[in-house]
Structure formats: C-alpha cells, structure tokens
Design an enzyme around this catalytic site. Structure first.
Site, PDB file in Angstrom:
ATOM      1  N   HIS A 179       0.829  -1.197   0.000  1.00  0.00           N
ATOM      2  CA  HIS A 179       0.000   0.000   0.000  1.00  0.00           C
ATOM      3  C   HIS A 179       0.865   1.248   0.000  1.00  0.00           C
ATOM      4  CE1 HIS A 179      -3.436  -2.580   1.791  1.00  0.00           C
ATOM      5  NE2 HIS A 179      -3.574  -2.466   0.480  1.00  0.00           N
ATOM      6  N   GLU A 224       1.989   3.395   3.103  1.00  0.00           N
ATOM      7  CA  GLU A 224       2.567   2.660   4.221  1.00  0.00           C
ATOM      8  C   GLU A 224       4.091   2.572   4.078  1.00  0.00           C
ATOM      9  OE1 GLU A 224       0.302  -0.968   4.546  1.00  0.00           O
ATOM     10  OE2 GLU A 224      -1.598   0.129   4.537  1.00  0.00           O
ATOM     11  N   HIS A 283       2.744  -4.263   6.854  1.00  0.00           N
ATOM     12  CA  HIS A 283       1.786  -3.195   6.552  1.00  0.00           C
ATOM     13  C   HIS A 283       1.808  -2.201   7.713  1.00  0.00           C
ATOM     14  CE1 HIS A 283      -0.575  -4.747   3.011  1.00  0.00           C
ATOM     15  NE2 HIS A 283       0.066  -5.852   3.364  1.00  0.00           N
ATOM     16  N   GLU A 306       0.869  -5.496  11.134  1.00  0.00           N
ATOM     17  CA  GLU A 306       0.445  -4.104  11.056  1.00  0.00           C
ATOM     18  C   GLU A 306       1.322  -3.343  12.052  1.00  0.00           C
ATOM     19  OE1 GLU A 306      -1.601  -2.711   9.028  1.00  0.00           O
ATOM     20  OE2 GLU A 306      -2.865  -4.318   8.229  1.00  0.00           O
TER      21      GLU A 306
END
Length: 408
Positions: free
Chosen positions: A155, A158, A284, A354
């Site tokens: 992404h 990110e 991420h 994450e």
C-alpha cells in the site's frame, strides 16, 4: 580543507556551460556534501537545494548543473523530474523513495556479492522494477534450503513497511559478514527472499509534489478513468468474496479480475518459482497487530494443526514486538489478500504485521505518516520475530512440539 573546497569550486566553474543545451528537463539529485563549504559549492552551480542533512543535500537542477556536479563525483542519486516531483517532505527524508531504494539495493549487491543476488521480478505499470533480494550463506544450493519471504510496500501510504524489510536485508548481510554466530548459523542453512516495495508506482505517487496524499493503491488506469487497484485485494484465492470493492474509485478496488496487476502477477510468479518457501511475512501499517489467515471469512482455519501453528507463532512473536495477535478477519473481513493466497493456495505459513502506531487521529494521517523518528525503534522491536520465522523455516510445525527461545 578550505583550500581543497576552493580548488573544487574553481574546477567546477570550468565545467558549467555558458549556454543551456536543448535538454529542458529538471533533475532531482542527492549530492554528497559534508559541510557548509561543500554545500556552498553545490549552491554555486545554480541548483536549488531542497533539504540539508549531515552528509548530503537534495536538490533540483538542470542537466548542465547535474553534469557539473557529476564531474566532481558528488552526485549519489539522480533522476528526471516529470510533471510531479517525487520526494518525501523534508522532515521525513530518512525514508527511502524509489530511486534511493534502488540505489540502496544496488549498493548492497556490490558490497555483498557472495551472499546476495538482486533481481527485478517484474515491471510496474509505470515501468519501475520490483526488486527482490535473495540472501543465503549458500546461494549455489539455495533452492534446496528452507526459505522465508519478507515483503513490504503493498500500500502506497505505508512507507514504514518498506523500511523494515530493507533494514533486515542490510542487517543479515552485515552481521553475516561480521561473523555474528547466530546470523551465520541461520543464513548458512536458509534461503531468504526480501521484496521491500511491491508497489513502487503508488509509493512514489503518494509523495509526489513533496506532500503526502494518503494514496493506497497502485497506479493502473481503470476503465472509467480513475486510477488504482488495491494490490492486497487482487490475489486470486477467494478473490472478491467480501471486504473488497468492485468500484474502481474505491480504495479497496479489487481489480477487474484476480491477478490483473503486474505487481501481483510478479509476486505470484516469484513465489511459485521458489517451492522451498515455507513461511511468509508481509509488512503493513498501522495498528500494531500480528495477523494470520483467514481474512476472507470469519471462521478459522479448518485444519487444526495449521490453525495452531499460526496461533502459536503469532502469540510468540507478539511477546517481542508487543503487538496483538489475531486472525485477520477479527480486524475486518478482506478477500484477495496476500496471506490468504499464500496459505490457501500454497500452504505457506503466513503472517501480516500491522506496524506502529497503535491508533491515529482523524483521517489516519499520523498513523500512516508517523515521522522518521519511529523507524529505528520499530525495526528493532520486530527483529526477534523476523529471526524467529527464519529459525523455524525448516519446519514451522516444530513450534507445536516445544516452545523454545531463539538460538542464542
């Protein structure tokens, strides 16, 4: 020192053309400059210095100005600026943009050729290379060794997710070369694959113009004139079964079909070409979570042994990084993501981290853009989890037999 700088300045003036060529392009440059004297020499060429760091500056200038600095050997990175300038806002210059990342992996290849192989695994829509770094103490026999793949940058916004795999690549290489017994022992028996930036086009677009855009997707031009496919909704396993969008304008647009994008096609081909990969970790941001399949449905993995290996490993890794371990769909349902595909299609034990921070203010901007100051701490807190996955790559199911600390 001042005399040498003055001499360099005099030499440099001889190289600056008196008339401009037909090349009207503007160039972005990273220029080695260790002090105010060298920075003054750089400024005297006519370039516009955009940011100053301890041992370099970034600047924009003409072809003539770039060539003059190249005569001194001070230009470390340069590229043509198109309609939009691709650069991080000055306060976040510690992050790697695509040219800097490319230079970094090429420098690593030159420094560690015996244990590193760098390849382009495919081209993006905008013709950027997707770089893969393969690291092993036994590259000649790497196909026969247990393998782990680490990747980041699916992404665009990110950027922290790019810094971790890039850091671990350099850590493995430098520590092995220094003779760190733990790393030597691991790398002599492992095959490590690192893809720092799956989505280079999106990463560059998100910082174009020197400002963040909260962009998520790649830069494919969609049939309705919008841009971008969410690459982490474009993988083929259970594609489009929930938690993704068929609207091309949506941030979670799944694409017109599974693996429609050159980036996901490249990952698919690369993983499938390396049958020895047993474990996968995709970085991420943000929320501080250790996630594992499934994402496309709320029910857990049916095979209890497979469920347990993911659960046990996630819980162990959370002891080091302080993140919360959970099944992906406990966060929210999402289909077509990387780890559902890698586990569901290939049986690879797969995780998503994450990264920091835990939460964010309105709009998520400070969560996706937490500043350059967080980079070292986040890299360090996730080092043990990264090494843990590498240690057990020969057989991840060993963690079900006994739960031991990593090799000292």
């Amino acid at each position: 020192m001042k005399a040498r700088i003055a001499a360099a300045a005099l030499t440099l003036l001889c190289f600056i053309p008196q008339a401009r060529t037909q090349d009207s392009n503007l160039y972005w440059m990273k220029i080695r400059a260790n002090d105010k004297f060298q920075r003054s020499v750089v400024a005297d060429t006519g370039v516009s210095i955009e940011a100053v760091r301890e041992d370099f500056v970034t600047a924009t200038g003409t072809l003539e100005e770039k060539e003059a600095l190249e005569k001194l050997g001070w230009v470390e990175v340069s590229f043509t600026i198109g309609a939009e300038m691709m650069a991080f806002p000055g306060q976040d210059a510690a992050y790697h943009d695509y040219p800097e990342l490319t230079q970094k992996v090429q420098d690593l290849q030159k420094t560690y050729p015996q244990i590193l192989k760098v390849t382009s695994i495919g081209k993006t829509n905008e013709n950027r290379d997707i770089w893969a770094l393969r690291i092993s103490g036994n590259l000649a026999q790497a196909d026969n060794l247990p393998a782990v793949i680490y990747m980041g940058g699916h992404h665009a916004r990110e950027h922290l997710s790019v810094e971790l795999p890039l850091f671990y690549a350099e850590y493995f290489l430098s520590e092995y070369t220094k003779g760190n017994p733990r790393i030597v022992n691991l790398l002599n028996g492992r095959d490590v694959h690192i893809i720092p930036a799956v989505n280079p086009d999106g990463l560059e677009y998100d910082i174009s113009g020197g400002r963040y855009k909260l962009w998520r997707k790649n830069r494919a031009r969609n049939s309705d004139g919008t841009f971008g496919v969410d690459l982490n909704r474009n993988y083929g396993y259970q594609w489009g079964t929930g938690g993704s969008s068929s609207n091309p304008g949506s941030d979670t647009f799944k694409g017109p079909k599974p693996f429609s994008e050159p980036e996901t096609q490249a990952i698919k081909a690369y993983v499938e070409a390396h049958q020895n990969i047993s474990t996968l970790l995709s970085f991420h941001t943000f929320s501080e979570l250790v996630l594992y399949p499934w994402g496309h449905k709320y029910n857990g993995i049916d095979n209890n042994r497979d469920f347990q290996v993911h659960k046990v490993m996630a819980e162990k890794m959370s002891e080091w990084n302080g993140y919360q371990p959970m099944q992906s769909s406990a966060l929210y349902q999402a289909s077509g993501d990387t780890t559902d595909w890698s586990y569901g299609e290939h049986g690879i034990v797969s995780f998503t981290f994450e990264l920091d921070p835990t939460n964010s203010g309105w709009g998520g901007s400070d969560g996706f853009y937490p500043g350059a100051g967080v980079i070292p701490a986040v890299q360090q807190k996730n080092l043990e989890p990264v090494l843990y996955l590498l240690q057990y790559a020969d057989n991840p199911y060993r963690v079900l037999e006994f739960n031991i600390n990593p090799i000292p």
